[in-house]
Design a protein around this motif. Structure first.
Motif, PDB file in Angstrom:
ATOM      1  N   HIS A 324       0.832  -1.210   0.000  1.00 12.76           N
ATOM      2  CA  HIS A 324       0.000   0.000   0.000  1.00 12.76           C
ATOM      3  C   HIS A 324       0.865   1.258   0.000  1.00 12.76           C
ATOM      4  O   HIS A 324       0.570   2.237  -0.691  1.00 12.76           O
ATOM      5  N   THR A 325       1.954   1.219   0.747  1.00 12.11           N
ATOM      6  CA  THR A 325       2.856   2.368   0.811  1.00 12.11           C
ATOM      7  C   THR A 325       3.531   2.611  -0.533  1.00 12.11           C
ATOM      8  O   THR A 325       3.654   3.755  -0.985  1.00 12.11           O
ATOM      9  N   ARG A 328       1.034   4.219  -2.837  1.00 12.05           N
ATOM     10  CA  ARG A 328       0.814   5.639  -2.559  1.00 12.05           C
ATOM     11  C   ARG A 328       1.997   6.477  -3.033  1.00 12.05           C
ATOM     12  O   ARG A 328       1.830   7.575  -3.546  1.00 12.05           O
ATOM     13  N   GLY A 331       1.599   6.618  -6.769  1.00 12.78           N
ATOM     14  CA  GLY A 331       0.396   7.197  -7.339  1.00 12.78           C
ATOM     15  C   GLY A 331      -0.357   6.159  -8.137  1.00 12.78           C
ATOM     16  O   GLY A 331      -0.878   6.437  -9.213  1.00 12.78           O
ATOM     17  N   ARG A 337      -5.219   0.615  -5.062  1.00 14.51           N
ATOM     18  CA  ARG A 337      -4.957   1.110  -3.711  1.00 14.51           C
ATOM     19  C   ARG A 337      -6.104   0.763  -2.774  1.00 14.51           C
ATOM     20  O   ARG A 337      -5.892   0.377  -1.615  1.00 14.51           O
ATOM     21  N   GLU A 381      -4.935   9.549   3.355  1.00  9.49           N
ATOM     22  CA  GLU A 381      -3.862   9.412   2.377  1.00  9.49           C
ATOM     23  C   GLU A 381      -2.846  10.520   2.600  1.00  9.49           C
ATOM     24  O   GLU A 381      -3.188  11.703   2.600  1.00  9.49           O
ATOM     25  N   ASP A 382      -1.592  10.120   2.835  1.00  8.27           N
ATOM     26  CA  ASP A 382      -0.536  11.124   2.939  1.00  8.27           C
ATOM     27  C   ASP A 382      -0.259  11.705   1.572  1.00  8.27           C
ATOM     28  O   ASP A 382      -0.236  10.992   0.578  1.00  8.27           O
ATOM     29  N   ARG A 383      -0.034  12.989   1.499  1.00  7.02           N
ATOM     30  CA  ARG A 383       0.330  13.599   0.227  1.00  7.02           C
ATOM     31  C   ARG A 383       1.792  13.291  -0.073  1.00  7.02           C
ATOM     32  O   ARG A 383       2.666  13.504   0.745  1.00  7.02           O
ATOM     33  N   ARG A 384       2.019  12.817  -1.269  1.00  6.31           N
ATOM     34  CA  ARG A 384       3.377  12.489  -1.702  1.00  6.31           C
ATOM     35  C   ARG A 384       3.758  13.401  -2.842  1.00  6.31           C
ATOM     36  O   ARG A 384       2.909  13.888  -3.583  1.00  6.31           O
TER      37      ARG A 384
END
Length: 396
Positions: A324-325, A328, A331, A337, A381-384
């Motif tokens: 999953h990481t 993310r 994208g 996801r 969801e962390d913004r990357r």
């Protein structure tokens, strides 16, 4: 070299569980010594079970048992034979599944890997996967089928000195990842590379990412960073099997590895996302090491399980969290996801109810304003950072 059988059995549990070896308790009960290939020895009993499975054409299970026979490293003819059987049996399983050998030259030596999804016609972003100091590429090779289903090309390598990798393990071993990317440049989009590197290979991956801009993200679990290499008091309490393996691979006493430590400045200079899964009761990696990642890597996600090294009680959720990481960071497609996140929630619930252990989260280890995820199955969801071309991965 003769290993302590009780310690071998203790550390085999994690690797047996990770490979779903249901017969492991029965095999372990038959083992009385680590005396070459004699009846009742470590190599003989694991190999005997592997031979039976291979006769039944259960090739992947057989390869996993041969892998346990050569554990923790090849130190003589008996374990060398087990490794050869493991590689040959895995190759038979892998061929019809599109998993092929990849060979490259590094520092004048020939290094063998497993790969899937490489194509000059359809160059996909790539995930390079590596285990630690006691796990070989055949242990992680089955993951290649899942990796390519997610639209990535996949390569599985071994740390120098592990399995078939003939190189010496040293502070610059992270260059192996760059060598893989150089080799496959015409068959994958190496400008978008992600490293999934467990245990000691996580340290090599972080060091490589400092120099190689093609690496867009690193996910690791139980990786040494700095304190492991410098803290002699901690080193004095390490399990004998860890010390023996490291010294076998490096040719250097464990207390001579201080120069391997990553500095706070180096960690702060990483401008890529880093995911780190740690174990709260890790007997090999000091808690200060994941704390350094949380405190100094700009875009860090740290999850801590209440378990020993490798978190054997949380294997399924850790695997799903890692995937999953990566998605993310990459994208990846929302459907992929969402599916992995749903499976992650189930695995996390099962681990919690099955073990009755509470997950410990790293937010209290470092009050640095860095991002931490409190639950592996969170909908947040962390913004990357967005990278060119990341929005539309290829799907197999």
């Amino acid at each position: 070299m003769t290993h302590d059988v009780a310690e071998l059995k203790q550390f085999a549990v994690l690797h047996a569980k990770a490979q779903d070896l249901g017969a492991a308790p029965a095999v372990l009960d038959r083992i009385q010594s680590d005396d070459g290939d004699r009846p009742g020895s470590w190599v003989r009993e694991w190999s005997r079970e592997a031979d039976r499975l291979r006769r039944e054409d259960r090739l992947l299970a057989a390869a996993a048992h041969y892998n346990m026979a050569r554990f923790p490293f090849v130190d003589g003819d008996a374990r060398a034979g087990a490794l050869e059987n493991c590689v040959d049996t895995f190759a038979r399983w892998a061929a019809p599944r599109g998993i092929s050998r990849l060979e490259l030259t590094v520092r004048g030596a020939r290094v063998r890997c497993w790969a899937r999804g490489l194509s000059a016609r359809e160059r996909r972003p790539v995930l390079v996967m590596c285990g630690g100091i006691v796990s070989i590429k055949e242990q992680w090779g089955p993951a290649l089928t899942a990796i390519t289903r997610l639209g990535l090309a996949g390569v599985v390598v071994e740390l120098p000195g592990v399995g078939e990798n003939p190189l010496r393990y040293d502070a610059d071993s992270g260059q192996l990842f760059s060598a893989v990317l150089d080799e496959i440049a015409g068959r994958a989009d190496v400008s978008a590379c992600y490293l999934l590197a467990f245990s000691f290979s996580g340290h090599a991956a972080l060091r490589c990412a400092l120099a190689d801009r093609r690496i867009r993200g690193v996910v690791t679990a139980g990786a040494p960073v700095a304190h492991f290499f410098r803290d002699r008091e901690w080193q004095a309490g390490l399990p004998r099997i860890t010390v023996d393996t490291l010294e076998h691979l490096t040719g250097t006493p464990v207390d001579g590895l201080a120069s391997w430590a990553l500095t706070e400045h180096e960690l702060s200079s990483l401008d890529i996302p880093v995911g780190y899964a740690a174990s709260a009761r890790d007997e090999i990696i000091p808690a200060a090491d994941p704390g350094l990642v949380a405190a100094h890597v700009r875009d860090a996600e740290l999850v801590v399980h209440d378990d020993v090294h490798g978190s054997p009680g949380f294997i399924a959720p850790t695997r799903l969290w890692a995937v999953h990481t990566i998605l993310r960071m990459r994208g990846g497609r929302p459907a992929h996801r969402a599916a992995v996140a749903a499976a992650l929630k189930v695995a996390r619930w099962q681990a919690r109810t099955g073990s009755r252990r509470k997950k410990v989260v790293a937010g209290g280890q470092a009050d640095s304003g860095r991002k931490h995820r409190e639950t592996l199955g969170s909908d947040r969801e962390d913004r990357r950072r967005a990278h060119p071309g990341d929005a539309d991965p290829h799907v197999s």
